[in-house]
Design an enzyme around this catalytic site. Sequence first.
Site, PDB file in Angstrom:
ATOM      1  N   ASP A   1      -4.173  14.400  10.373  1.00 44.17           N
ATOM      2  CA  ASP A   1      -4.197  14.097   8.937  1.00 44.17           C
ATOM      3  C   ASP A   1      -5.550  13.515   8.552  1.00 44.17           C
ATOM      4  O   ASP A   1      -5.637  12.508   7.857  1.00 44.17           O
ATOM      5  CB  ASP A   1      -3.061  13.136   8.576  1.00 44.17           C
TER       6      ASP A   1
ATOM      7  N   GLY B   1       9.775   2.029   7.127  1.00 44.45           N
ATOM      8  CA  GLY B   1       9.169   0.742   6.844  1.00 44.45           C
ATOM      9  C   GLY B   1       8.143   0.821   5.748  1.00 44.45           C
ATOM     10  O   GLY B   1       8.122   1.774   4.961  1.00 44.45           O
TER      11      GLY B   1
ATOM     12  N   GLN C   1       9.864   6.305   5.678  1.00 42.72           N
ATOM     13  CA  GLN C   1      11.280   6.356   6.007  1.00 42.72           C
ATOM     14  C   GLN C   1      11.744   5.122   6.771  1.00 42.72           C
ATOM     15  O   GLN C   1      12.885   4.698   6.651  1.00 42.72           O
ATOM     16  CB  GLN C   1      11.555   7.620   6.839  1.00 42.72           C
TER      17      GLN C   1
ATOM     18  N   LEU D   1       0.818  -1.201   0.000  1.00 39.55           N
ATOM     19  CA  LEU D   1       0.000   0.000   0.000  1.00 39.55           C
ATOM     20  C   LEU D   1       0.854   1.254   0.000  1.00 39.55           C
ATOM     21  O   LEU D   1       0.461   2.292  -0.545  1.00 39.55           O
ATOM     22  CB  LEU D   1      -0.925   0.009   1.230  1.00 39.55           C
TER      23      LEU D   1
END
Length: 878
Positions: free
Chosen positions: A731, A596, A594, A590
Amino acid sequence: MLCLPLLLLASLSCCSSSEVNPAICRYPLGMHEGTIRDEDITASSQWYDSTGPQYARLLREEGDGAWCPAGLLQPEDVQFLQIDLHKLFFITLVGTQGRHARATGKEFARAYRIDYSRNGERWLSWKDRQNKQVIQGNTDTYDVVLKDLRPPVIARYIRVIPVTEQPMTVCMRVELYGCVWSDGLESYSMPEGEMIAAPGHPIVYLNDSTYDGYQERRLLHGGLGQLTDGVLGLDDFTKSHQYRVWPGYDYVGWKNDSFSSGAVEMEFQFDRQRNFTSMKVHCNNMFSKGVKIFERVECFFKPRLIAEWEPDPVGVDTVLDDKNPSARFVTVPLSQRVGKAILCHFYFADTWMMISEISFQSDMDASDPIMVTLASRTTSEILPSEELNATEGTWWTTSPPAATSPWVAPKAEDSNTSSLVSCLVAIILLLLFVIVAILWRQHVQMRLETAPRRILEEDATVRLSFYSSRIVNGQTQIHQTNPTYERVFPLDLEYHQPITLLQKLPELSQSAEDSACSGDYAEPDITKCTPHQGFQNNVPHYAETDIVSLQGVTGNNTYAVPAITVDSLTKKDITVAEFPRQQLRLKEKLGEGQFGEVHLCEADGLLEFLGRASSEASSQAVLVAVKMLRANVTKTARNDFLKEIKIMSRLKDPNIIRLLGVCVRDDPLCMITEYMENGDLHQFLLQRQSRSTFTLSNNIPCVSCLHLLLMATQIASGMKYLASLNFVHRDLATRNCLVGNNYTIKIADFGMSRNLYSGDYYRIQGRAVLPIRWMAWESILLGKFTTASDVWAFGVTLWEMFTLCKEQPYSWLSDEQVIENTGEFFRDQGRQVYLTQPPLCPNPLFSLMMKCWSRDIKDRPAFEAIHLFLVEQMDGSI
């Protein structure tokens, strides 16, 4: 006469009641007296050992005179004083005082908030009946200010959190007032209350507006609220006590035709197993408007929470009353049944059923501490309640009447002669005791009638005088090296009220803030400016977070979590079970970050692993999202990943993605979360058209406005849950909402790691990747992330949904122009640009969006209000 209280206590054991009267339940809980031990008082920080939390005792001046958190308190800081009461208390009042330090102190808290918890894990923020969190505190270091908690708090742990408008040193002394919560009720669950909307009449809202649990599909779970606040509803349910609230506020009510069974189901959970004698339910009986007490009630019992309900209930039929419209208590005998939980079905007798209070009476295994406490105190030790004279608008101080005793017994319903005789003896002894108490109180009042006292609209200010008799030997002045906390032993220790402070921090003017935070809007330095947030009596306070970095796999932060919350969560061991790594099959990557990657996987045997599988579905594979941490990451990134696991394991809400399992025994570390069948909401809507005759006749995938409203309501519900924990998502967007069957929505957090949405993020000076088109102006310019900035993002998310994600927010502006537009919001000169109303969007929803984009934080609605508004829109659309 000294043995009279003990005789009274013994004689009352047959007929004691656990009902709470907030006007009487106002005893100091032990900060001043020392019954709350030093080890039960902790704090987030302290200046020195001499200003540690153990010195936060009202009217005491040990150490340097108070608790003082370390450093200058900033407006965004969350520093707290925590008190562990070791059992549930009904808390009605808070007293605060500054640091006087023998006439040398200069510090006090002008305002504060209260957080509370019943189990030490789930923390809640107190709000008054107007949804305000900030409590006005002290105006000097000398006076004690008492504040009523309306509604009261039922909790074991209390946190007092000072609030400031500008950087300053703060010190506090505190006392809590209330009484033991002898009901032992920890939570009740029930259907959400309804509303009465008659043409030409005001809407009557019968919801539980102070409920502190969570809501799932119109069901309330895991909290307490108006049914346990000690306030009885009036005979006319359309009126309420003087709280300046809406009609119907005092009652929770339901309509008969909303329940196919003809009954409302309520579940009650208690602190321990109890032997129940009765339940008292305060009901409305305004039969002229279709409201009656319940016709019948059946209650089932569960000896342990993990046990099954016992099959034989206790059932009681009531005597209905069509002549007296007065509200009344209905007492339900519970036949000495034993249980830790009770499930009751209340059957309707008319169109509506309304309840304002429920209390339980149970036999105690040992003497009740509250009875011992009350028996050992005189009536004069109870702090006075404050009542508003509605006619003249003045506050009066009234002592509880002698006849209003916390020992008033419920009406005996047992025909047992010995019990009746015992209660009569108890009443006689009570009258004798009341006479003695009245005489004693008159004596005390004669001595205190000249004591200065002034009652203000929400507080009582008490002046102190007992220090005037204290004498200190020696004439030497001893100074500490730290100039902020100065220990002085002067020659004259008379306790005088300070006239003015010799030193005062300068007020931070708006112009100073403007100049400090102005600059180049295209490339703002979000690390330099601290927001200036005021508090007012009419402004809801959004809890800001002391942000802890949880980098996870994306290399950026998503949830911003208060440090105090992280501490309380991460001190516990991981409770998520280890899932066999070999049973994960990778289907699709998906995204990556940085540290994983995020993969879509099939998990074999997951339903069986979670204990949800039937025999047919035990081997069925389930789609999951797996976050994998690279093996060569730094120790900090690894620790943050484990912290994220611990925090995610405790997010339990139907509209938040759940953590299902982990793989942490070896590398790479993995966390396994839910994934929904229909992917993310952005792609889901992008592939659909607005529902019409044309789309239906041509089998084109489509959605209706009602579907959009249903999904928006679920997003608001999930955000309301996060806000209740003081979590800031940072977010929120359609890309971070996943869609399941039947338009179910769960909020996730891995949109940032997907290359598909790289165009939604903007890199500022190579340091931060930010979704600027969804961010509030204060988040971009000042680096200020709060629940209020999440509300702004919710408005943008709502706008996305009603455009069916066919257009990026502010698509006609470049990234730099978007940032420049936030500068126009900051300057507030009327030149800022807003998103326009989508064609599919009804006017009420666009008005909601505009409120979410208010320039001032205080003008944005809270998620609780947003969710309630959307639910009402849903009801009106069906």
